[in-house]
Design an enzyme around this catalytic site. Structure first.
Site, PDB file in Angstrom:
ATOM      1  N   ARG A 149      -5.173  -3.599   6.071  1.00 34.84           N
ATOM      2  CA  ARG A 149      -3.853  -4.018   5.620  1.00 34.84           C
ATOM      3  C   ARG A 149      -3.742  -5.513   5.907  1.00 34.84           C
ATOM      4  O   ARG A 149      -4.418  -6.040   6.791  1.00 34.84           O
ATOM      5  CB  ARG A 149      -2.749  -3.273   6.363  1.00 34.84           C
ATOM      6  CG  ARG A 149      -2.785  -1.755   6.207  1.00 34.84           C
ATOM      7  CD  ARG A 149      -1.681  -1.103   7.030  1.00 34.84           C
ATOM      8  NE  ARG A 149      -1.656   0.357   6.884  1.00 34.84           N
ATOM      9  CZ  ARG A 149      -2.234   1.207   7.711  1.00 34.84           C
ATOM     10  NH1 ARG A 149      -2.897   0.742   8.768  1.00 34.84           N
ATOM     11  NH2 ARG A 149      -2.161   2.502   7.512  1.00 34.84           N
ATOM     12  N   LYS A 173      -0.757   0.438  12.146  1.00 36.29           N
ATOM     13  CA  LYS A 173       0.667   0.787  12.209  1.00 36.29           C
ATOM     14  C   LYS A 173       0.976   1.517  13.510  1.00 36.29           C
ATOM     15  O   LYS A 173       0.194   2.325  13.982  1.00 36.29           O
ATOM     16  CB  LYS A 173       1.041   1.675  11.018  1.00 36.29           C
ATOM     17  CG  LYS A 173       1.171   0.923   9.699  1.00 36.29           C
ATOM     18  CD  LYS A 173       1.693   1.829   8.600  1.00 36.29           C
ATOM     19  CE  LYS A 173       1.940   1.061   7.314  1.00 36.29           C
ATOM     20  NZ  LYS A 173       2.458   1.946   6.242  1.00 36.29           N
ATOM     21  N   HIS A 245      -3.364  -5.763  -0.779  1.00 36.27           N
ATOM     22  CA  HIS A 245      -3.518  -4.302  -0.709  1.00 36.27           C
ATOM     23  C   HIS A 245      -4.471  -3.783  -1.776  1.00 36.27           C
ATOM     24  O   HIS A 245      -5.052  -2.708  -1.623  1.00 36.27           O
ATOM     25  CB  HIS A 245      -2.144  -3.641  -0.855  1.00 36.27           C
ATOM     26  CG  HIS A 245      -1.934  -2.522   0.127  1.00 36.27           C
ATOM     27  ND1 HIS A 245      -1.866  -2.718   1.492  1.00 36.27           N
ATOM     28  CD2 HIS A 245      -1.794  -1.179  -0.058  1.00 36.27           C
ATOM     29  CE1 HIS A 245      -1.684  -1.555   2.097  1.00 36.27           C
ATOM     30  NE2 HIS A 245      -1.648  -0.614   1.193  1.00 36.27           N
ATOM     31  N   ARG A 248      -7.756  -3.228  -0.341  1.00 39.35           N
ATOM     32  CA  ARG A 248      -7.775  -1.983   0.448  1.00 39.35           C
ATOM     33  C   ARG A 248      -7.943  -0.775  -0.477  1.00 39.35           C
ATOM     34  O   ARG A 248      -8.729   0.133  -0.192  1.00 39.35           O
ATOM     35  CB  ARG A 248      -6.481  -1.894   1.250  1.00 39.35           C
ATOM     36  CG  ARG A 248      -6.327  -0.668   2.139  1.00 39.35           C
ATOM     37  CD  ARG A 248      -5.102  -0.863   3.018  1.00 39.35           C
ATOM     38  NE  ARG A 248      -4.585   0.360   3.604  1.00 39.35           N
ATOM     39  CZ  ARG A 248      -5.009   0.874   4.770  1.00 39.35           C
ATOM     40  NH1 ARG A 248      -5.975   0.274   5.430  1.00 39.35           N
ATOM     41  NH2 ARG A 248      -4.460   1.968   5.260  1.00 39.35           N
ATOM     42  N   HIS A 271      -5.051   6.295   8.190  1.00 35.42           N
ATOM     43  CA  HIS A 271      -4.000   7.171   7.675  1.00 35.42           C
ATOM     44  C   HIS A 271      -3.770   8.333   8.644  1.00 35.42           C
ATOM     45  O   HIS A 271      -4.727   8.964   9.096  1.00 35.42           O
ATOM     46  CB  HIS A 271      -4.383   7.753   6.313  1.00 35.42           C
ATOM     47  CG  HIS A 271      -4.309   6.760   5.199  1.00 35.42           C
ATOM     48  ND1 HIS A 271      -4.970   6.934   4.002  1.00 35.42           N
ATOM     49  CD2 HIS A 271      -3.640   5.576   5.094  1.00 35.42           C
ATOM     50  CE1 HIS A 271      -4.718   5.902   3.210  1.00 35.42           C
ATOM     51  NE2 HIS A 271      -3.919   5.075   3.850  1.00 35.42           N
ATOM     52  N   TYR A 280      -6.833   8.378  -3.315  1.00 33.76           N
ATOM     53  CA  TYR A 280      -8.028   7.625  -3.685  1.00 33.76           C
ATOM     54  C   TYR A 280      -9.092   8.491  -4.333  1.00 33.76           C
ATOM     55  O   TYR A 280     -10.173   8.002  -4.652  1.00 33.76           O
ATOM     56  CB  TYR A 280      -8.597   6.917  -2.457  1.00 33.76           C
ATOM     57  CG  TYR A 280      -7.649   5.886  -1.911  1.00 33.76           C
ATOM     58  CD1 TYR A 280      -7.419   4.701  -2.596  1.00 33.76           C
ATOM     59  CD2 TYR A 280      -6.951   6.110  -0.733  1.00 33.76           C
ATOM     60  CE1 TYR A 280      -6.524   3.764  -2.110  1.00 33.76           C
ATOM     61  CE2 TYR A 280      -6.059   5.176  -0.243  1.00 33.76           C
ATOM     62  CZ  TYR A 280      -5.852   4.007  -0.938  1.00 33.76           C
ATOM     63  OH  TYR A 280      -4.955   3.090  -0.460  1.00 33.76           O
TER      64      TYR A 280
END
Length: 299
Positions: A149, A173, A245, A248, A271, A280
């Protein structure tokens, strides 16, 4: 309880108990601010501890009439649910009015991706004769080579680079750390930037450990990374609307199309849920067509 006190308490809860980043806290605050604006527009004004389910349903209608798309509405709803969960935990309210609130149905939009050739064109368009050229090449190689990110990239530290064993440690995150493999192209670009260019630049006090610095020796901003990629897209004549992004997305898509295990990709992307990574698994039509032609007995 008044809105300002409730929002301030919620921000403290997100920071101290949930350990969220400042960007995440700002996003949550923006969502609650919308509910605050709606409550203030009512006569009489509705305080946060007096809101009921009917009020929230009217708020969703109000948000919809503002023209916000379903995905934005769903995100706002997620923030509101977290807000009322906090108030319930703090005994500010005795029941959660958002518990039965339904999210709008949303269709998952497939992210734009770049082909390997398009990524090479963007990297090749970097002017390596300029002082920032080596740094910018390392930025793009790391974005694509590790699937980071943009905030993870700007916060990347020298002390978290383990290039001799081809890994980097990333702060994701919620301040969650993860180890991500890094390939040879990104390692080579990073070493050139760090060992041949960065060592000659002035460095601001307190910024010594950050990998990517501007000419004044300060950590790069997210905005700079966005502008860099927009400029390179214009320079190469790329018609796609891309952002950091996109690299990514491309990293993950190319891994999945190449046969990588989805759980491994989930781990590398950081994730929490495998369902987020499953987006994806989209493959272009020619790839699917080629797969059927090659492997189906009736093709």
């Amino acid at each position: 309880m008044d809105w300002r006190s409730a929002i301030k308490g919620f921000q403290a809860y997100l920071k101290l108990e949930k350990s969220l980043s400042s960007n995440s806290i700002e996003a949550y605050t923006r969502d609650i601010d919308k509910l605050y604006q709606y409550a203030e527009s009512q006569v009489p004004t509705i305080n946060p501890d007096k809101i009921i389910l009917a009020d929230l349903r009217k708020f969703i209608t109000w948000v919809n009439e503002l023209g916000m798309i379903p995905s934005t509405q769903a995100r706002i709803l997620s923030g509101i649910k977290a807000f009322f969960k906090y108030m319930l935990m703090e005994d500010i309210i005795i029941s959660d009015p958002s518990e039965l609130l339904e999210s709008p149905r949303i269709t998952r939009k497939l992210p734009d991706t770049l082909s390997y050739e398009e990524i090479n064109k963007l990297i090749d368009a970097i002017d390596l004769s300029k002082p920032e050229g080596a740094r910018n090449k390392a930025i793009l190689e790391t974005l694509y080579g590790c699937g980071l990110r943009v905030t993870e990239l700007t916060q990347l530290k020298l002390s978290n680079l383990y290039l001799e064993i081809e890994f980097i440690k990333v702060l994701g995150k919620g301040s969650k750390e993860r180890l991500v493999p890094i390939g040879n192209a990104a390692i080579k670009a990073l070493k050139i930037w760090i060992e041949q260019v960065r060592v000659h630049n002035p460095i601001k006090k307190g910024e010594e450990d950050y990998v990517f610095l501007n000419r004044r020796g300060s950590r790069l901003s997210r905005v700079y990374i966005f502008m860099l990629i927009k400029d390179l897209a214009a320079k190469t004549g790329l018609q796609k609307a891309i952002s950091p992004h996109t690299f990514r997305h491309s990293f993950a898509t190319h891994l999945v199309e190449g046969g990588a295990d989805l759980r491994a990709v989930q781990e590398m992307l950081g994730h929490e849920s495998i369902t987020t990574t499953e987006i994806y698994t989209h493959l272009d039509r020619e790839y699917l067509k080629g797969t059927i032609s090659q492997f189906h007995p009736r093709s």
